[in-house]
Design a protein around this motif. Structure first.
Motif, PDB file in Angstrom:
ATOM      1  N   LEU A 290     -49.025 155.206 -32.786  1.00 29.54           N
ATOM      2  CA  LEU A 290     -47.807 154.400 -32.870  1.00 29.54           C
ATOM      3  C   LEU A 290     -47.084 154.486 -31.536  1.00 29.54           C
ATOM      4  O   LEU A 290     -46.781 155.578 -31.062  1.00 29.54           O
ATOM      5  N   TRP A 291     -46.822 153.306 -30.945  1.00 29.31           N
ATOM      6  CA  TRP A 291     -46.119 153.247 -29.658  1.00 29.31           C
ATOM      7  C   TRP A 291     -44.706 152.737 -29.911  1.00 29.31           C
ATOM      8  O   TRP A 291     -44.512 151.633 -30.413  1.00 29.31           O
ATOM      9  N   ILE A 292     -43.719 153.573 -29.576  1.00 26.91           N
ATOM     10  CA  ILE A 292     -42.309 153.253 -29.800  1.00 26.91           C
ATOM     11  C   ILE A 292     -41.641 153.026 -28.445  1.00 26.91           C
ATOM     12  O   ILE A 292     -41.904 153.745 -27.475  1.00 26.91           O
ATOM     13  N   GLU A 293     -40.779 152.018 -28.388  1.00 34.62           N
ATOM     14  CA  GLU A 293     -39.945 151.818 -27.210  1.00 34.62           C
ATOM     15  C   GLU A 293     -38.506 151.713 -27.690  1.00 34.62           C
ATOM     16  O   GLU A 293     -38.119 150.721 -28.307  1.00 34.62           O
ATOM     17  N   THR A 294     -37.710 152.765 -27.441  1.00 35.43           N
ATOM     18  CA  THR A 294     -36.354 152.786 -27.963  1.00 35.43           C
ATOM     19  C   THR A 294     -35.415 153.472 -26.994  1.00 35.43           C
ATOM     20  O   THR A 294     -35.695 154.596 -26.582  1.00 35.43           O
ATOM     21  N   PRO A 295     -34.330 152.804 -26.558  1.00 37.79           N
ATOM     22  CA  PRO A 295     -33.990 151.412 -26.818  1.00 37.79           C
ATOM     23  C   PRO A 295     -35.044 150.464 -26.246  1.00 37.79           C
ATOM     24  O   PRO A 295     -35.659 150.746 -25.227  1.00 37.79           O
ATOM     25  N   SER A 296     -35.193 149.323 -26.914  1.00 36.38           N
ATOM     26  CA  SER A 296     -36.199 148.361 -26.474  1.00 36.38           C
ATOM     27  C   SER A 296     -35.702 147.620 -25.240  1.00 36.38           C
ATOM     28  O   SER A 296     -34.496 147.483 -25.008  1.00 36.38           O
ATOM     29  N   ASN A 297     -36.651 147.152 -24.456  1.00 33.61           N
ATOM     30  CA  ASN A 297     -36.351 146.431 -23.224  1.00 33.61           C
ATOM     31  C   ASN A 297     -36.902 145.013 -23.346  1.00 33.61           C
ATOM     32  O   ASN A 297     -38.113 144.852 -23.501  1.00 33.61           O
ATOM     33  N   PRO A 298     -36.058 143.970 -23.325  1.00 37.74           N
ATOM     34  CA  PRO A 298     -34.654 143.994 -22.899  1.00 37.74           C
ATOM     35  C   PRO A 298     -33.628 143.909 -24.023  1.00 37.74           C
ATOM     36  O   PRO A 298     -32.427 143.880 -23.754  1.00 37.74           O
ATOM     37  N   GLY A 299     -34.060 143.866 -25.298  1.00 43.97           N
ATOM     38  CA  GLY A 299     -33.129 143.565 -26.376  1.00 43.97           C
ATOM     39  C   GLY A 299     -32.204 144.692 -26.784  1.00 43.97           C
ATOM     40  O   GLY A 299     -31.217 144.469 -27.473  1.00 43.97           O
ATOM     41  N   LEU A 300     -32.571 145.950 -26.417  1.00 47.94           N
ATOM     42  CA  LEU A 300     -31.750 147.133 -26.686  1.00 47.94           C
ATOM     43  C   LEU A 300     -31.616 147.448 -28.166  1.00 47.94           C
ATOM     44  O   LEU A 300     -30.608 147.989 -28.621  1.00 47.94           O
ATOM     45  N   ASP A 301     -32.663 147.140 -28.938  1.00 48.73           N
ATOM     46  CA  ASP A 301     -32.721 147.617 -30.314  1.00 48.73           C
ATOM     47  C   ASP A 301     -33.199 149.075 -30.316  1.00 48.73           C
ATOM     48  O   ASP A 301     -33.867 149.537 -29.380  1.00 48.73           O
TER      49      ASP A 301
ATOM     50  N   ALA B  10     -47.602 161.901 -41.099  1.00 49.09           N
ATOM     51  CA  ALA B  10     -48.083 162.006 -42.486  1.00 49.09           C
ATOM     52  C   ALA B  10     -49.298 161.117 -42.715  1.00 49.09           C
ATOM     53  O   ALA B  10     -50.114 161.386 -43.601  1.00 49.09           O
ATOM     54  N   ARG B  11     -49.419 160.060 -41.894  1.00 51.75           N
ATOM     55  CA  ARG B  11     -50.551 159.134 -42.034  1.00 51.75           C
ATOM     56  C   ARG B  11     -51.622 159.374 -40.971  1.00 51.75           C
ATOM     57  O   ARG B  11     -52.548 158.571 -40.825  1.00 51.75           O
ATOM     58  N   GLY B  12     -51.490 160.482 -40.236  1.00 57.48           N
ATOM     59  CA  GLY B  12     -52.522 160.867 -39.283  1.00 57.48           C
ATOM     60  C   GLY B  12     -52.464 160.178 -37.943  1.00 57.48           C
ATOM     61  O   GLY B  12     -53.456 160.191 -37.195  1.00 57.48           O
ATOM     62  N   ALA B  13     -51.335 159.590 -37.596  1.00 56.95           N
ATOM     63  CA  ALA B  13     -51.208 158.871 -36.325  1.00 56.95           C
ATOM     64  C   ALA B  13     -50.428 159.683 -35.306  1.00 56.95           C
ATOM     65  O   ALA B  13     -49.478 160.402 -35.653  1.00 56.95           O
ATOM     66  N   LEU B  14     -50.830 159.576 -34.047  1.00 52.12           N
ATOM     67  CA  LEU B  14     -50.054 160.125 -32.945  1.00 52.12           C
ATOM     68  C   LEU B  14     -48.897 159.184 -32.624  1.00 52.12           C
ATOM     69  O   LEU B  14     -48.952 157.988 -32.934  1.00 52.12           O
ATOM     70  N   VAL B  15     -47.855 159.720 -31.970  1.00 53.15           N
ATOM     71  CA  VAL B  15     -46.690 158.912 -31.619  1.00 53.15           C
ATOM     72  C   VAL B  15     -46.355 159.099 -30.146  1.00 53.15           C
ATOM     73  O   VAL B  15     -46.203 160.228 -29.668  1.00 53.15           O
ATOM     74  N   ALA B  16     -46.246 157.975 -29.442  1.00 57.83           N
ATOM     75  CA  ALA B  16     -45.794 157.975 -28.052  1.00 57.83           C
ATOM     76  C   ALA B  16     -44.490 157.193 -27.972  1.00 57.83           C
ATOM     77  O   ALA B  16     -44.346 156.145 -28.605  1.00 57.83           O
ATOM     78  N   VAL B  17     -43.549 157.700 -27.202  1.00 59.23           N
ATOM     79  CA  VAL B  17     -42.254 157.046 -27.037  1.00 59.23           C
ATOM     80  C   VAL B  17     -42.054 156.706 -25.570  1.00 59.23           C
ATOM     81  O   VAL B  17     -42.158 157.582 -24.699  1.00 59.23           O
ATOM     82  N   ASP B  18     -41.778 155.434 -25.296  1.00 56.75           N
ATOM     83  CA  ASP B  18     -41.399 155.026 -23.953  1.00 56.75           C
ATOM     84  C   ASP B  18     -39.937 155.413 -23.757  1.00 56.75           C
ATOM     85  O   ASP B  18     -39.036 154.829 -24.365  1.00 56.75           O
ATOM     86  N   ASN B  19     -39.704 156.379 -22.886  1.00 51.54           N
ATOM     87  CA  ASN B  19     -38.370 156.951 -22.686  1.00 51.54           C
ATOM     88  C   ASN B  19     -37.727 156.464 -21.396  1.00 51.54           C
ATOM     89  O   ASN B  19     -36.780 157.078 -20.906  1.00 51.54           O
ATOM     90  N   THR B  20     -38.227 155.355 -20.853  1.00 50.03           N
ATOM     91  CA  THR B  20     -37.772 154.898 -19.544  1.00 50.03           C
ATOM     92  C   THR B  20     -36.286 154.601 -19.517  1.00 50.03           C
ATOM     93  O   THR B  20     -35.559 155.043 -18.622  1.00 50.03           O
ATOM     94  N   LEU B  21     -35.808 153.839 -20.492  1.00 49.59           N
ATOM     95  CA  LEU B  21     -34.424 153.400 -20.445  1.00 49.59           C
ATOM     96  C   LEU B  21     -33.454 154.549 -20.696  1.00 49.59           C
ATOM     97  O   LEU B  21     -32.387 154.609 -20.081  1.00 49.59           O
TER      98      LEU B  21
END
Length: 384
Positions: free
Chosen positions: A151-162, A175-186
């Motif tokens: 699962l690739w997360i971008e939060t806050p999102s660019n450019p909408g800032l959700d 819990a479902r066996g997936a790795l998680v990466a977060v884009d922490n740039t912003l």
């Protein structure tokens, strides 16, 4: 050695103290506080290659200091965390996606993320990887998560800032066996620490606010899973997506002012967002730090600072272009996070699902009164 594991800082845990001292070597008489860049394609290597530095594509002492510094900021000294630096943010993003996924795997990406992600999607699909997408807001990625490997997360999102709930998404993904990466740039490590929220990887472009001067390209991956990070390091070696020593040294030097820049730019961004919110026209202002923003409730629970990017929408493309042309202190440029304010009409690139009049503004370190006055003057002038 490169791929440095974070160690707890022997000084205080305040953000300013950590940023100023992050990654510095032990003091040595007559030696500089931060050693200069090491330019080396190879090293003296008699006998078996067992030392930390063997070849310039694999290791460099300048990377070591920077990787240690970023690891201290991202993970606050958590044991077993490792950091790797790259030639750009996209190199870092690609290293995680292409080292962890194989043909037949599924990955979940944000549908409203960074503009280059659709290009990445095309390449992943060409390699036989299933790509699913959903918006960042409302934790919508959970709806397409079953059976995914990453699962690739971008939060806050660019450019909408959700903003999405990192803790909740991580819990469900694991819990479902997936790795998680977060884009922490912003957010930067001073605004958000994804590993502390449970993520497996924190990935960022160091081109943006981390270094803050708009004069270098850099990326990094910080992760806690040794096997996963070994795969990331192997990908870097194969592809050769390494930073130059001068870029790495400049990045490390810039970290010393990160806390100062972040504090000033975040305060300025809030001032600009408030001024835009109070403008007589409805501009659809987005900034996670605004109490009335849709992202604020979740952002306030997982972010310590809200970033330097503000977005808003003018009625037409022509109005947005007149606004940008009327600005005196804000450069019309892409990217974000620099000490000099920039803004652009994001629709000009064609890769973001935004209205023609959508403006992304990166708020710099100028005097807030001057910035607000410039923005309000440009709004007024562009409306005639």
């Amino acid at each position: 050695m490169s791929g440095t594991r974070a160690q707890g800082p022997p000084y205080g845990d305040g953000d300013g103290t950590r940023a100023v001292r992050a990654g510095l070597p032990e003091p040595a008489k007559y030696e500089p506080t931060l050693p200069g860049p090491v330019f080396a394609a190879h090293y003296h290597l008699p006998g078996e290659p067992t030392g930390p530095y063997t070849y310039g594509r694999d290791d460099n002492p300048t990377w070591t200091h920077l990787e240690r510094a970023i690891g201290e900021l991202e993970a606050s000294g958590e044991d077993g965390v490792e950091t790797l630096v790259f030639a750009s943010g996209m190199a870092a993003i690609s290293s995680v996606l292409f080292s962890q996924l194989r043909a037949g795997d599924a990955v979940v990406l944000p549908s409203d993320g960074y503009q280059a992600l659709p290009l990445v999607r095309g390449q992943l699909e060409a390699y036989g990887i299933e790509v699913r997408t959903a918006p960042t807001g409302g934790n919508a990625q959970l709806g397409v998560l079953d059976g995914a490997k990453l699962l690739w997360i971008e939060t806050p999102s660019n450019p909408g800032l959700d903003v999405c709930d990192i803790r909740h998404l991580v819990s469900e993904a694991h819990a479902r066996g997936a790795l998680v990466a977060v884009d922490n740039t912003l957010a930067t490590p001073l605004g958000q620490r994804p590993l502390e929220l449970g993520a497996d990887f924190s990935v960022a472009s160091g081109t943006k606010q981390l270094t803050g001067h708009g004069d270098l390209l850099l990326g990094y991956v910080t992760g806690r899973d040794a096997d996963a990070m070994t795969a990331v390091r192997r990908w870097r070696k194969i592809v050769g997506a390494i930073p130059g020593p001068m870029e790495a040294w400049l990045a490390h030097r810039s970290l010393a002012t990160l806390h100062l820049r972040v504090e000033r730019q975040n305060a300025n961004a809030l001032a600009v967002a408030e001024a835009l919110r109070d403008w007589p026209e409805e501009l659809g202002v987005r900034y996670p730090g605004l109490p009335g923003d849709a992202s604020h409730p979740i952002a306030s629970q997982q972010m310590r600072r809200y970033g330097c990017v503000v977005s808003f929408t003018l009625p037409t493309r022509a109005r947005a272009e007149r606004f940008l042309n009327a600005l005196k202190l804000v450069d019309d440029a892409t990217s974000f996070g620099g000490v000099r304010s920039t803004a652009e009409r994001r629709g000009r690139w064609g890769g973001d699902a935004v209205p023609d009049g959508f403006v992304r503004m990166s708020v710099g370190a100028e005097d807030p009164e001057d910035l607000v006055a410039d923005v309000l003057h440009a709004l007024d002038e562009s409306g005639h």
